[in-house]
Design a protein around this motif. Structure first.
Motif, PDB file in Angstrom:
ATOM      1  N   LEU A  69       0.903  -1.067   0.052  1.00 47.95           N
ATOM      2  CA  LEU A  69       0.009   0.127  -0.237  1.00 47.95           C
ATOM      3  C   LEU A  69       0.732   1.387  -0.067  1.00 47.95           C
ATOM      4  O   LEU A  69       1.657   1.574   1.020  1.00 47.95           O
ATOM      5  N   ALA A  70       0.584   2.392  -1.255  1.00 48.58           N
ATOM      6  CA  ALA A  70       1.589   2.987  -1.784  1.00 48.58           C
ATOM      7  C   ALA A  70       0.645   4.589  -1.421  1.00 48.58           C
ATOM      8  O   ALA A  70      -0.433   4.391  -1.913  1.00 48.58           O
ATOM      9  N   SER A  71       0.974   5.231   0.285  1.00 48.56           N
ATOM     10  CA  SER A  71       0.485   6.178   0.178  1.00 48.56           C
ATOM     11  C   SER A  71      -0.137   7.242  -0.672  1.00 48.56           C
ATOM     12  O   SER A  71       1.028   7.850  -1.652  1.00 48.56           O
ATOM     13  N   GLY A  72      -0.038   8.283  -0.675  1.00 50.56           N
ATOM     14  CA  GLY A  72      -0.423   9.771  -1.267  1.00 50.56           C
ATOM     15  C   GLY A  72      -0.173  10.290  -1.166  1.00 50.56           C
ATOM     16  O   GLY A  72       0.505  10.771   0.011  1.00 50.56           O
ATOM     17  N   TRP A  73       0.196  11.747  -1.781  1.00 52.14           N
ATOM     18  CA  TRP A  73       1.223  12.851  -0.785  1.00 52.14           C
ATOM     19  C   TRP A  73       0.511  13.556  -0.010  1.00 52.14           C
ATOM     20  O   TRP A  73      -0.859  13.614   0.183  1.00 52.14           O
ATOM     21  N   GLY A  74       1.347  13.518   1.192  1.00 49.63           N
ATOM     22  CA  GLY A  74       0.762  14.973   1.730  1.00 49.63           C
ATOM     23  C   GLY A  74      -0.167  14.047   3.039  1.00 49.63           C
ATOM     24  O   GLY A  74      -0.717  14.204   3.868  1.00 49.63           O
ATOM     25  N   LEU A 137       0.152  -4.131  -5.827  1.00 46.69           N
ATOM     26  CA  LEU A 137       0.825  -2.736  -5.264  1.00 46.69           C
ATOM     27  C   LEU A 137      -0.294  -2.056  -5.477  1.00 46.69           C
ATOM     28  O   LEU A 137      -1.614  -1.531  -7.315  1.00 46.69           O
ATOM     29  N   VAL A 138      -0.981  -1.032  -4.753  1.00 46.83           N
ATOM     30  CA  VAL A 138      -1.856   0.152  -4.401  1.00 46.83           C
ATOM     31  C   VAL A 138      -1.180   0.863  -4.221  1.00 46.83           C
ATOM     32  O   VAL A 138      -1.216   1.659  -3.541  1.00 46.83           O
ATOM     33  N   GLY A 139      -1.756   2.083  -5.421  1.00 43.50           N
ATOM     34  CA  GLY A 139      -1.237   3.329  -5.040  1.00 43.50           C
ATOM     35  C   GLY A 139      -1.893   4.678  -4.963  1.00 43.50           C
ATOM     36  O   GLY A 139      -3.168   4.697  -6.040  1.00 43.50           O
ATOM     37  N   HIS A 140      -2.040   5.057  -3.887  1.00 38.61           N
ATOM     38  CA  HIS A 140      -3.228   6.210  -3.846  1.00 38.61           C
ATOM     39  C   HIS A 140      -3.142   7.490  -4.302  1.00 38.61           C
ATOM     40  O   HIS A 140      -1.921   7.654  -4.193  1.00 38.61           O
ATOM     41  N   SER A 141      -3.102   8.259  -4.966  1.00 36.20           N
ATOM     42  CA  SER A 141      -2.975   9.514  -5.304  1.00 36.20           C
ATOM     43  C   SER A 141      -2.170   9.953  -6.385  1.00 36.20           C
ATOM     44  O   SER A 141      -1.415   8.998  -7.444  1.00 36.20           O
ATOM     45  N   LEU A 142      -0.836  10.591  -5.646  1.00 35.85           N
ATOM     46  CA  LEU A 142       0.604  10.832  -5.828  1.00 35.85           C
ATOM     47  C   LEU A 142       1.207   9.819  -6.125  1.00 35.85           C
ATOM     48  O   LEU A 142       2.137   9.039  -6.669  1.00 35.85           O
ATOM     49  N   GLY A 143       0.594   8.560  -5.640  1.00 34.98           N
ATOM     50  CA  GLY A 143       1.570   7.149  -5.124  1.00 34.98           C
ATOM     51  C   GLY A 143       1.115   6.385  -6.173  1.00 34.98           C
ATOM     52  O   GLY A 143       1.830   5.137  -6.338  1.00 34.98           O
ATOM     53  N   ASP A 175       2.556  19.222 -14.097  1.00 36.82           N
ATOM     54  CA  ASP A 175       2.255  19.197 -12.549  1.00 36.82           C
ATOM     55  C   ASP A 175       2.885  20.882 -12.765  1.00 36.82           C
ATOM     56  O   ASP A 175       3.739  20.573 -14.056  1.00 36.82           O
ATOM     57  N   ASP A 176       2.656  21.689 -12.095  1.00 36.85           N
ATOM     58  CA  ASP A 176       3.337  22.527 -11.567  1.00 36.85           C
ATOM     59  C   ASP A 176       3.813  23.066 -10.751  1.00 36.85           C
ATOM     60  O   ASP A 176       3.497  21.930  -9.708  1.00 36.85           O
ATOM     61  N   ASP A 177       4.574  23.066  -9.650  1.00 39.08           N
ATOM     62  CA  ASP A 177       5.282  23.185  -8.707  1.00 39.08           C
ATOM     63  C   ASP A 177       4.921  23.997  -7.767  1.00 39.08           C
ATOM     64  O   ASP A 177       5.930  25.109  -7.339  1.00 39.08           O
ATOM     65  N   SER A 178       3.746  25.413  -7.707  1.00 45.50           N
ATOM     66  CA  SER A 178       3.288  26.491  -7.540  1.00 45.50           C
ATOM     67  C   SER A 178       2.822  26.014  -6.281  1.00 45.50           C
ATOM     68  O   SER A 178       3.178  26.551  -5.290  1.00 45.50           O
ATOM     69  N   GLU A 247       8.846  17.230  -7.588  1.00 46.38           N
ATOM     70  CA  GLU A 247       9.630  16.739  -8.118  1.00 46.38           C
ATOM     71  C   GLU A 247       8.539  16.323  -9.282  1.00 46.38           C
ATOM     72  O   GLU A 247       8.621  15.203 -10.162  1.00 46.38           O
ATOM     73  N   ILE A 248       7.165  16.480  -9.134  1.00 45.57           N
ATOM     74  CA  ILE A 248       6.117  15.330  -9.566  1.00 45.57           C
ATOM     75  C   ILE A 248       5.520  15.835 -10.825  1.00 45.57           C
ATOM     76  O   ILE A 248       6.152  14.700 -11.680  1.00 45.57           O
ATOM     77  N   ALA A 249       6.086  16.300 -11.598  1.00 42.97           N
ATOM     78  CA  ALA A 249       6.436  16.192 -13.073  1.00 42.97           C
ATOM     79  C   ALA A 249       7.667  15.389 -13.679  1.00 42.97           C
ATOM     80  O   ALA A 249       7.653  14.684 -15.157  1.00 42.97           O
ATOM     81  N   THR A 250       8.720  16.097 -13.042  1.00 37.99           N
ATOM     82  CA  THR A 250       9.687  15.371 -13.893  1.00 37.99           C
ATOM     83  C   THR A 250       9.417  13.785 -13.910  1.00 37.99           C
ATOM     84  O   THR A 250       9.735  13.630 -14.541  1.00 37.99           O
ATOM     85  N   ASN A 251       8.829  13.671 -12.318  1.00 35.79           N
ATOM     86  CA  ASN A 251       8.853  12.111 -12.188  1.00 35.79           C
ATOM     87  C   ASN A 251       7.713  10.917 -13.038  1.00 35.79           C
ATOM     88  O   ASN A 251       7.982  10.162 -13.631  1.00 35.79           O
ATOM     89  N   ALA A 252       6.930  12.337 -13.446  1.00 36.38           N
ATOM     90  CA  ALA A 252       6.075  11.739 -14.514  1.00 36.38           C
ATOM     91  C   ALA A 252       6.745  10.990 -15.502  1.00 36.38           C
ATOM     92  O   ALA A 252       6.184  10.605 -16.211  1.00 36.38           O
ATOM     93  N   LYS A 253       7.671  12.063 -16.172  1.00 36.31           N
ATOM     94  CA  LYS A 253       8.069  12.558 -17.320  1.00 36.31           C
ATOM     95  C   LYS A 253       8.544  11.168 -17.935  1.00 36.31           C
ATOM     96  O   LYS A 253       9.242  10.685 -18.285  1.00 36.31           O
ATOM     97  N   VAL A 254       9.648  10.478 -16.838  1.00 34.84           N
ATOM     98  CA  VAL A 254      10.222   9.421 -16.717  1.00 34.84           C
ATOM     99  C   VAL A 254       9.558   8.277 -16.420  1.00 34.84           C
ATOM    100  O   VAL A 254       9.523   7.552 -17.645  1.00 34.84           O
TER     101      VAL A 254
END
Length: 325
Positions: A69-74, A137-143, A175-178, A247-254
């Protein structure tokens, strides 16, 4: 006029002294609170050394397949957050809830939060803790990003993936880093370091508001609710969680750059956001199915982003379907 000027200066000095005293008191309040948090946050699972730091893993249930179980961001305390779900899973399969660095009971680390590092840390944690594959594997949100990257790097270990309102890599790549700038900005850091955030969380109304998209934790025992708040106070705005945002956008692009059809089932569970979902998000959830030839997408009615806090029974059934497949 000179007398009035002298009086004004005295008033300003007095006001400044009061402000400095209040700020100093707030800083002390925050530091004392952090030390008390550390005493309260006794790991319910076990700590394992991973890449030189300690990572927390909580396990339960039995079986030949391990649900990871992988949690989401925050999500400050994954052990608490996933409680309604793993209570449903435990009688039927083995499960493992892990805390990324900077979350729950794990240490903070000085390593960048790039998706390859996070996936490798998970792999090492599962190995050193003796969690045997195959894994669902279970991923919530950004997980979603770390679960897919794990599957890309170690496909022979994975039996299937279930997304709990997890964003597609294509969606996150824009995503942006705002948000990182806001949470990591001066105003929010000031709020945390001077104890204002901690003080605000003493209000039941503020706590309930912060838990609004988690069904107000109605399925959680009171002691776990308190642990959740403690973990939030202890972990909020730390360097690891901020780095994840940046790192969201960079990680997603990887992940997108390594896209290949996954050789196992993929189930995508989407919240209807209590009737207020966005067309762009809904469209990306349907398109997420392209990651596997054996995929399905299901919208769960009357739920918000933390679907497992509203309908853990439905989520558990979908997970167990892959366990048994």
């Amino acid at each position: 006029m000179k007398k009035w000027r002298k009086r004004l200066v005295k008033f300003l000095i007095f006001d400044l002294a009061i402000v400095l005293l209040l700020l100093g008191t707030g800083v002390i309040y925050q530091q004392v609170g952090l030390r008390q948090d550390a005493k309260t946050l006794v790991p319910p699972g076990k700590l394992y050394e991973v890449h030189g730091d300690n990572m927390h893993l909580y396990t339960g249930g039995e079986g030949d397949v391990t649900v990871v179980l992988a949690s989401g961001w925050g999500t400050a305390n994954p052990y608490v957050d996933y409680y309604p779900l793993y209570e449903k899973l435990a009688p039927n399969t083995k499960f493992a809830v892990y805390d990324r660095f900077g979350y729950g009971y794990s240490d903070q680390t000085d390593k960048k939060r790039d998706v390859d590092t996070v996936a490798e840390e998970l792999h090492e944690l599962l190995q050193v803790s003796g969690q045997k594959p195959p894994y669902v594997l279970v991923g919530h949100s950004l997980g979603s990003l770390e679960t897919i990257r794990f599957a890309q790097k170690y496909p022979d270990l994975v039996k299937g993936i279930v997304m709990i309102d997890g964003g597609s890599p294509e969606y996150y790549s824009n995503d942006d880093d705002s948000l990182a700038d806001t949470i990591g900005g001066f105003a929010n850091k000031f709020r945390i370091q001077t104890g204002l955030f901690r003080l605000s969380m003493q209000s039941d109304m503020v706590v309930e508001t912060s838990n609004a998209n988690r069904n107000e934790l109605k399925l959680e025992p009171d002691d776990l609710k308190k642990l959740d708040t403690t973990a939030l106070l202890h972990n909020y705005g730390n360097v690891n969680t901020l780095d994840e945002l940046r790192e969201i956008a960079t990680n997603a692009k990887v992940v997108v750059n390594h896209k290949q059809t996954l050789p196992f089932p993929l189930t995508i569970l989407t919240a209807d956001y209590l009737g207020a979902s966005e067309p762009e998000w809904d469209k990306s959830q349907v398109e997420f199915k392209s990651w596997s030839d054996d995929s399905k997408q299901v919208t769960i009615k009357d739920t918000d982003h933390y679907i497992h806090q509203y309908r853990p029974d439905i989520v558990a059934d979908e997970i167990l379907a892959l366990v048994k497949k």
